[in-house]
Structures are given as C-alpha cells and as structure tokens.
Design a protein around this motif. Structure first.
Motif, short mmCIF file in Angstrom:
data_model
loop_
_atom_site.label_atom_id
_atom_site.label_comp_id
_atom_site.label_asym_id
_atom_site.label_seq_id
_atom_site.Cartn_x
_atom_site.Cartn_y
_atom_site.Cartn_z
N THR A 184 0.92 -1.26 -0.26
CA THR A 184 -0.13 -0.04 -0.15
C THR A 184 0.82 1.14 -0.07
O THR A 184 1.91 1.15 0.33
N GLY A 185 0.18 2.33 -0.39
CA GLY A 185 0.94 3.73 -0.47
C GLY A 185 1.45 4.01 1.22
O GLY A 185 2.44 4.54 1.50
N ARG A 186 0.54 3.43 2.02
CA ARG A 186 1.05 3.79 3.54
C ARG A 186 2.37 3.04 3.86
O ARG A 186 3.06 3.61 4.62
N GLN A 187 2.37 1.88 3.26
CA GLN A 187 3.85 1.08 3.84
C GLN A 187 4.94 1.74 2.88
O GLN A 187 5.99 1.86 3.16
N LEU A 188 4.79 2.06 1.71
CA LEU A 188 5.80 2.73 0.59
C LEU A 188 6.10 3.99 1.24
O LEU A 188 7.50 4.13 1.12
N ALA A 189 5.53 4.85 1.90
CA ALA A 189 5.90 6.19 2.67
C ALA A 189 6.94 5.75 3.62
O ALA A 189 7.75 6.46 3.98
N ALA A 190 6.93 4.43 4.36
CA ALA A 190 8.00 3.98 5.31
C ALA A 190 9.23 3.77 4.48
O ALA A 190 10.24 3.65 5.33
N GLY A 191 9.17 3.69 3.40
CA GLY A 191 10.52 3.11 2.71
C GLY A 191 10.17 2.19 1.42
O GLY A 191 9.29 1.38 1.42
N PHE A 192 11.18 2.29 0.33
CA PHE A 192 10.97 1.39 -0.57
C PHE A 192 11.51 0.17 -0.25
O PHE A 192 12.67 0.06 0.02
N VAL A 201 1.94 -0.89 -6.07
CA VAL A 201 1.33 0.01 -5.00
C VAL A 201 -0.24 0.20 -5.11
O VAL A 201 -0.46 0.77 -6.36
N MET A 202 -0.98 -0.02 -4.29
CA MET A 202 -2.39 0.13 -4.37
C MET A 202 -2.88 1.14 -3.41
O MET A 202 -2.54 1.42 -2.24
N LEU A 203 -3.76 1.99 -4.15
CA LEU A 203 -4.45 3.17 -2.84
C LEU A 203 -3.60 3.81 -2.13
O LEU A 203 -3.61 3.75 -0.95
N ASP A 204 -2.49 4.87 -2.90
CA ASP A 204 -1.76 5.58 -1.99
C ASP A 204 -2.33 6.84 -1.77
O ASP A 204 -2.43 7.71 -2.46
N GLU A 242 3.14 15.68 -12.13
CA GLU A 242 1.85 15.35 -13.10
C GLU A 242 1.01 14.58 -12.68
O GLU A 242 -0.31 14.61 -12.71
N ILE A 243 1.51 13.23 -12.07
CA ILE A 243 0.54 12.32 -11.37
C ILE A 243 -0.04 12.97 -10.25
O ILE A 243 -1.34 12.98 -9.97
N GLU A 244 0.49 13.78 -9.38
CA GLU A 244 -0.09 14.58 -8.30
C GLU A 244 -1.30 15.38 -8.79
O GLU A 244 -2.31 15.48 -8.35
N ARG A 245 -0.87 16.14 -9.82
CA ARG A 245 -1.88 17.01 -10.37
C ARG A 245 -2.96 16.12 -10.90
O ARG A 245 -4.21 16.76 -10.59
N LEU A 246 -2.96 15.15 -11.63
CA LEU A 246 -3.97 14.43 -12.01
C LEU A 246 -4.78 13.89 -10.87
O LEU A 246 -6.00 13.85 -11.18
N MET A 258 -9.35 6.29 -7.54
CA MET A 258 -8.70 4.90 -7.43
C MET A 258 -7.74 4.79 -8.43
O MET A 258 -7.57 4.60 -9.59
N ASP A 259 -6.33 4.71 -7.69
CA ASP A 259 -5.10 4.56 -8.60
C ASP A 259 -4.33 3.46 -8.04
O ASP A 259 -4.20 2.84 -6.94
N THR A 260 -3.54 2.83 -9.17
CA THR A 260 -2.58 1.74 -8.78
C THR A 260 -1.26 2.04 -9.75
O THR A 260 -1.47 2.60 -10.96
N TYR A 261 -0.15 1.73 -9.13
CA TYR A 261 0.81 1.65 -10.14
C TYR A 261 2.01 0.68 -9.81
O TYR A 261 1.96 0.11 -8.87
N VAL A 262 2.98 0.63 -10.80
CA VAL A 262 3.97 -0.17 -10.53
C VAL A 262 5.30 0.53 -10.71
O VAL A 262 5.65 1.42 -11.52
N LEU A 263 6.18 0.10 -9.97
CA LEU A 263 7.41 0.88 -9.83
C LEU A 263 8.64 -0.28 -9.95
O LEU A 263 8.66 -1.25 -9.46
#
Length: 272
Positions: A184-192, A201-204, A242-246, A258-263
């Motif tokens: 989740t985005g919550r977990q990502l905020a703690a580090g990659f 990453v789902m629902l950031d 741009e992603i934050e703006r969208l 509802m957004d999802t992304y692959v890093l």
C-alpha cells in the motif's frame, strides 16, 4: 412462571441462521471485465446487495447497477442497497479499520438475517478481485465465526486493478528470479522495499511517491479500464508532479480516485 419456548432455549442451543452467499469479483471498472463465471453466479442470485458510499462515490453504485442491467437475464432478482459508514481516520490505522469493519459486520448481519431467505442465494459485488485488497471475505468469516450464522460462501475471482494496469501498460509484472511485491501507499511511505523486483502499490492515500527515489520508473493508472482511464509512464522524477496534479483534478471531478502503479527500480524493465 412457566418459561416460554424462547426463554427455555439457551444461546448455545439456538440454531444458526443458514445463508448462501456469492462474493463476486466484478473487475476494476470496465463492465467487460466481468468473467463468464461471474455472470453465471450473478444470474443465480435472488438478492443482490449493493453498497452505497454516498454522493461522492455514486459512480461506484451506478457501475454495479450497469453490470446487473447488462448481464442479468431475468427480473426475479431483488436489489438491496445499503449505506456504508465512512471510516474514521482519527486514530491508529489498524484500530480505525477494525472499528469500521465491526460496523460493516453489523450491517451485513442485518442484511443476511432480514433480506435473504434460507433457500435464496445472495450476492455481494466486489470491486476488482475479492481476494486482493478487500474486506468482504474477512467480514463474512467473522460473521460465520460468531456461530450465529452458518454461511455457505462461494467466491468468484475478478480482474483486479493490478492485472488491468499491467495489461493497459502492456507489461508483465514478474521478472526472472525476483520477487513481486504488492503493498500500500502507507507502507511505501515508510521506505522502498529492498527486494530487487517490481513493486505494485495500491491506493496511495499517503503520497508515498514523495518519499522515494526519483530514478525509479513508474507505470501509473487511475480508473483503469473505464472511460475515465488515465495512464502515465516515465521516470518518477519526470512525472511525479503530473501524477499528483492528475490525482487532485480527478478528486475534484469525480469525488474519488482509485489509482494503482508499478515501480521498477532499474529503469523500467519488467520482463527480465
């Protein structure tokens, strides 16, 4: 005083309420993501339960009605809409989710008891796949565990936002000999994560993208598969703003996003 029948029966001797439920994955936003198995399960239901998450998310309720109108053959089915309470964000995340699920469980118990007969099949239509980032199965398990209900649950998998995103970006998520991490985005905020492979990453909701290295390649999508679909790909440093703006524009336009992304940590390779 002579005890009535109800007074003379102990709680342990009370027979559980028997109910049959189909938990149907309806895909990630495109009605054509409905599988043949999901369509068949939907047509076996006598009662379809439809969650209403308020005016801001009315589109989600509309999509469920659209799916039923498109794929259900007869008119014998009854639709029961129910309100979903908003989850508190005032305390610790896990505590808030636990309290929210308890409230939803009470709603489900009422629906199963009052809106569904023993010989009927009820259906919950779950966004994406019921087994990936959804609480419906956990709530039904908890209801069954109380002993008050004897639930016969059938689970129909659906096309998740993760699968839909990869298809729309025309990539495979796996890489040879490496892990695929879903978080989740919550977990990502703690580090990659230091796994070496691709990260989904789902629902950031925590703006985790602001906390990671801009050299990472991102494939991002919102409303994937729907007419409102938005796709962005590139180096994170180049497309982050741009992603934050969208995201902000989407929230203002639709009331929700509802957004999802692959890093990908090494320049965007996904296949090797």
């Amino acid at each position: 005083m002579k005890a009535t029948q109800e007074e003379g029966v102990s709680p342990m001797e009370t027979q559980p309420v028997k109910r049959r439920i189909s938990v149907i994955g309806i895909g990630a936003g495109n009605p054509e993501y409905m599988t043949v198995q999901a369509i068949n399960a939907l047509n076996r239901a006598q009662v379809v339960f439809l969650p209403n998450k308020g005016a801001d998310k009315a589109g989600l309720l509309h999509l469920r009605h659209e799916i039923c109108d498109r794929y259900m053959d007869g008119e014998a089915c009854r639709f029961v809409e129910f309100d979903i309470p908003e989850r508190s964000k005032a305390g610790a995340y896990k505590t808030d989710v636990k309290e929210w699920r308890a409230k939803v469980r009470q709603i489900y118990e009422r629906l199963l008891r009052d809106e569904l007969a023993e010989d009927d099949v009820g259906a919950f239509l779950v966004w994406g796949d019921p087994s990936l980032y959804d609480g419906t199965l956990g709530i039904l398990d908890r209801i069954h565990a109380t002993g008050a209900f004897d639930l016969n649950v059938d689970v129909i998998p659906g096309i998740s936002s993760v699968s839909a995103l990869a298809a729309r970006h025309k990539v495979a998520l796996n890489r040879i000999g490496e892990s695929l991490t879903i978080m989740t985005g919550r977990q990502l905020a703690a580090g990659f994560p230091d796994t070496g492979g691709n990260v989904v990453v789902m629902l950031d909701t925590q703006k985790g993208l602001q906390e990671i290295d801009g050299d990472i390649h991102i494939r991002w999508g919102a409303y994937v598969g729907s007419p409102d679909e938005i796709l962005v790909e590139g180096k994170l440093r180049d497309v982050r703003d741009e992603i934050e703006r969208l995201r902000e524009v989407s929230r203002e336009t639709h009331g929700w996003v509802m957004d999802t992304y692959v890093l990908s940590p090494d320049g965007g390779s996904t296949g090797d």
